[in-house]
Design a protein around this motif. Structure first.
Motif, PDB file in Angstrom:
ATOM      1  N   ASN A  49       0.815  -1.207   0.000  1.00  0.00           N
ATOM      2  CA  ASN A  49       0.000   0.000   0.000  1.00  0.00           C
ATOM      3  C   ASN A  49       0.851   1.259   0.000  1.00  0.00           C
ATOM      4  OD1 ASN A  49      -2.434  -1.379  -0.040  1.00  0.00           O
ATOM      5  ND2 ASN A  49      -2.590  -1.462   2.193  1.00  0.00           N
ATOM      6  N   GLN A  50       1.961   1.211   0.723  1.00  0.00           N
ATOM      7  CA  GLN A  50       2.869   2.361   0.755  1.00  0.00           C
ATOM      8  C   GLN A  50       3.416   2.640  -0.642  1.00  0.00           C
ATOM      9  OE1 GLN A  50       3.583   4.551   3.140  1.00  0.00           O
ATOM     10  NE2 GLN A  50       5.002   5.639   1.791  1.00  0.00           N
ATOM     11  N   ASP A  51       3.872   1.588  -1.299  1.00  0.00           N
ATOM     12  CA  ASP A  51       4.430   1.744  -2.648  1.00  0.00           C
ATOM     13  C   ASP A  51       3.360   2.236  -3.628  1.00  0.00           C
ATOM     14  OD1 ASP A  51       6.541   1.168  -4.769  1.00  0.00           O
ATOM     15  OD2 ASP A  51       4.897  -0.134  -5.434  1.00  0.00           O
ATOM     16  N   LEU A  52       2.150   1.675  -3.538  1.00  0.00           N
ATOM     17  CA  LEU A  52       1.067   2.071  -4.440  1.00  0.00           C
ATOM     18  C   LEU A  52       0.713   3.547  -4.236  1.00  0.00           C
ATOM     19  CD1 LEU A  52      -1.086   1.256  -6.527  1.00  0.00           C
ATOM     20  CD2 LEU A  52      -2.586   0.638  -4.597  1.00  0.00           C
ATOM     21  N   SER A  53       0.666   3.977  -2.979  1.00  0.00           N
ATOM     22  CA  SER A  53       0.316   5.374  -2.693  1.00  0.00           C
ATOM     23  C   SER A  53       1.360   6.331  -3.260  1.00  0.00           C
ATOM     24  CB  SER A  53       0.148   5.592  -1.189  1.00  0.00           C
ATOM     25  OG  SER A  53       1.377   5.495  -0.503  1.00  0.00           O
ATOM     26  N   GLU A  54       2.626   5.938  -3.211  1.00  0.00           N
ATOM     27  CA  GLU A  54       3.690   6.787  -3.748  1.00  0.00           C
ATOM     28  C   GLU A  54       3.587   6.895  -5.268  1.00  0.00           C
ATOM     29  OE1 GLU A  54       7.295   5.050  -2.382  1.00  0.00           O
ATOM     30  OE2 GLU A  54       6.939   5.537  -0.265  1.00  0.00           O
TER      31      GLU A  54
ATOM     32  N   THR B 220       6.064  24.815  -7.426  1.00  0.00           N
ATOM     33  CA  THR B 220       6.726  23.514  -7.503  1.00  0.00           C
ATOM     34  C   THR B 220       5.811  22.435  -6.937  1.00  0.00           C
ATOM     35  OG1 THR B 220       7.762  23.833  -5.340  1.00  0.00           O
ATOM     36  CG2 THR B 220       9.002  24.552  -7.278  1.00  0.00           C
ATOM     37  N   VAL B 221       5.995  21.213  -7.407  1.00  0.00           N
ATOM     38  CA  VAL B 221       5.147  20.095  -6.986  1.00  0.00           C
ATOM     39  C   VAL B 221       6.023  18.976  -6.431  1.00  0.00           C
ATOM     40  CG1 VAL B 221       3.436  18.389  -7.696  1.00  0.00           C
ATOM     41  CG2 VAL B 221       3.422  20.659  -8.742  1.00  0.00           C
ATOM     42  N   THR B 222       5.750  18.541  -5.212  1.00  0.00           N
ATOM     43  CA  THR B 222       6.441  17.404  -4.615  1.00  0.00           C
ATOM     44  C   THR B 222       5.423  16.309  -4.325  1.00  0.00           C
ATOM     45  OG1 THR B 222       6.160  18.214  -2.350  1.00  0.00           O
ATOM     46  CG2 THR B 222       8.127  18.929  -3.539  1.00  0.00           C
ATOM     47  N   THR B 223       5.901  15.098  -4.132  1.00  0.00           N
ATOM     48  CA  THR B 223       5.003  13.966  -3.890  1.00  0.00           C
ATOM     49  C   THR B 223       5.423  13.177  -2.664  1.00  0.00           C
ATOM     50  OG1 THR B 223       6.275  12.408  -5.253  1.00  0.00           O
ATOM     51  CG2 THR B 223       4.586  13.736  -6.363  1.00  0.00           C
ATOM     52  N   GLU B 224       4.457  12.501  -2.069  1.00  0.00           N
ATOM     53  CA  GLU B 224       4.719  11.570  -0.976  1.00  0.00           C
ATOM     54  C   GLU B 224       3.580  10.569  -0.895  1.00  0.00           C
ATOM     55  OE1 GLU B 224       4.928  13.549   2.762  1.00  0.00           O
ATOM     56  OE2 GLU B 224       3.000  14.548   2.545  1.00  0.00           O
ATOM     57  N   GLY B 225       3.836   9.455  -0.260  1.00  0.00           N
ATOM     58  CA  GLY B 225       2.802   8.441  -0.059  1.00  0.00           C
ATOM     59  C   GLY B 225       2.631   8.146   1.416  1.00  0.00           C
ATOM     60  N   LYS B 226       1.403   7.995   1.835  1.00  0.00           N
ATOM     61  CA  LYS B 226       1.103   7.679   3.234  1.00  0.00           C
ATOM     62  C   LYS B 226       0.540   6.268   3.394  1.00  0.00           C
ATOM     63  CE  LYS B 226       2.121  11.730   5.080  1.00  0.00           C
ATOM     64  NZ  LYS B 226       3.176  11.902   6.105  1.00  0.00           N
ATOM     65  N   GLY B 227       0.365   5.567   2.285  1.00  0.00           N
ATOM     66  CA  GLY B 227      -0.189   4.218   2.388  1.00  0.00           C
ATOM     67  C   GLY B 227      -1.523   4.221   3.092  1.00  0.00           C
TER      68      GLY B 227
END
Length: 361
Positions: free
Chosen positions: A301-306, A325-332
């Motif tokens: 789930n963490q990988d999918l969210s990222e 600017t645009v940054t990304t992160e995943g919270k799963g």
């Protein structure tokens, strides 16, 4: 789903519902039964229903009333007479978070009961008292453990007072959205104790709005919404948290199951989100965060969210003003906004959130 009806059709005899279905037991008798306001209705199938056995619930909105500095919403829930799986699916389980027990986190989110002031684009939601309890129907009392098909039970929720001059509103309750709902004065009568189920037509939950004014900061139960908000049946929901604007996009519209590639419908929703970001007058960095439900392994789930966050960021970046600017992160699955015990709750948790610092609506 939206439901709308003319004013002349908003009073119906107890037991008469759309498509000729009957609730409350027995055939409708126009000359004998009391009249019950029906301001809107919608059908919803049980999360636990199978392909052969279906639990179909009827949601009926009965009233939006002003009373002693508060707003009270009345509605009912029940299995339709043709329900075939009611023994295996409880109303509480099906609508645990859609039946008016508005879920709030430490940072309060929109619950599943809301009255919308369309002029100011604000949503009024159930009040949570100092003891952290919702001023609304407790499903353990209001809904029987084994409700029978063809019977509906009354619920209620107490919300902050609506501004003067509002005589119609959009109402969301039990996962359904009803438009052009009249806002009337006075509590519904006759009032019955709310510590046991109340059948439609047998009275209304006894409500005592006194003391609402003692709840600190009632404003925290009033949320800004946009015309593209999830509260109005769209995949995009906009809200403010302090100096930040938060834009949530339902992942089920953006992606197919277990995928991070954008669907055909995704571009339209991302364009809508980009419009909201521009309205928020972004300053500096915009963060795109992916979220999942709790199904599957945490690492997956963490990988999918990222990966989902990266897909949305790539699509939305060219649509934003220069200098942003645009940054990304995943919270799963780590930051749910609803229960993962129901399908409807899981759907809410599957989302991509765009955070716009320094935004203003």
């Amino acid at each position: 789903m939206r439901h709308q009806g003319s004013m002349c059709a908003r009073l119906a005899v107890l037991g008469m519902v759309t498509s000729g279905l009957v609730l409350g037991g027995g055939p409708a008798r126009a000359a004998q039964e009391p009249k019950v306001p029906i301001l809107g209705q919608g059908l919803s199938s049980s999360d636990t229903a199978t392909k052969t056995d279906v639990s179909k619930g009827l949601v009926t909105l009965h009233g939006v009333r002003r009373a002693e500095g508060a707003t009270v919403v009345y509605w009912s829930l029940g299995w339709t007479p043709d329900t075939t799986d009611s023994e295996n699916a409880s109303l509480v389980g099906t609508w645990g978070y859609n039946a008016g027990l508005a879920w709030h986190s430490e940072v309060h989110q929109l619950g599943d009961v809301a009255v919308i002031d369309s002029r100011a684009m604000k949503a009024y939601t159930p009040i949570i008292g100092p003891d952290d309890t919702c001023k609304c129907s407790d499903s353990s009392y209001a809904l029987p453990a084994d409700p029978k098909p063809g019977k509906a039970y009354v619920m209620h929720a107490v919300l902050p007072e609506l501004p003067e001059g509002i005589d119609e509103a959009t109402v969301k309750v039990a996962g359904k959205v009803f438009t052009d709902v009249p806002v009337e004065d006075g509590l519904m009568t006759p009032a019955k104790p709310k510590d046991e189920p109340i059948l439609v037509g047998k009275g209304w939950p006894k409500v005592n709005p006194a003391g609402i004014d003692k709840v600190k900061n009632l404003e925290k139960f009033i949320y800004p919404v946009s015309k593209n908000s999830q509260i109005l049946d769209s995949a995009v929901a906009t809200r403010e948290e302090g100096a930040q604007t938060q834009i949530d996009i339902a992942a089920d519209v953006l992606f197919n199951v277990d995928k991070a590639t954008l669907t055909g419908k995704a571009k339209k929703e991302i364009k809508t989100a980009a419009d909201q970001i521009r309205k928020a007058k972004p300053q500096g960095k915009v963060t795109v965060t992916g979220h999942t439900d709790s199904d599957g392994a945490k690492d997956y789930n963490q990988d999918l969210s990222e990966r989902r966050a990266e897909s949305v960021a790539k699509e939305i970046k060219p649509l934003l003003p220069k200098g942003v600017t645009v940054t990304t992160e995943g919270k799963g699955e780590s930051e749910p906004i609803a229960s993962n015990e129901t399908d409807s709750g899981k759907a809410k948790n599957r989302r991509v959130t765009i955070t716009v610092p320094g935004g203003e609506q």
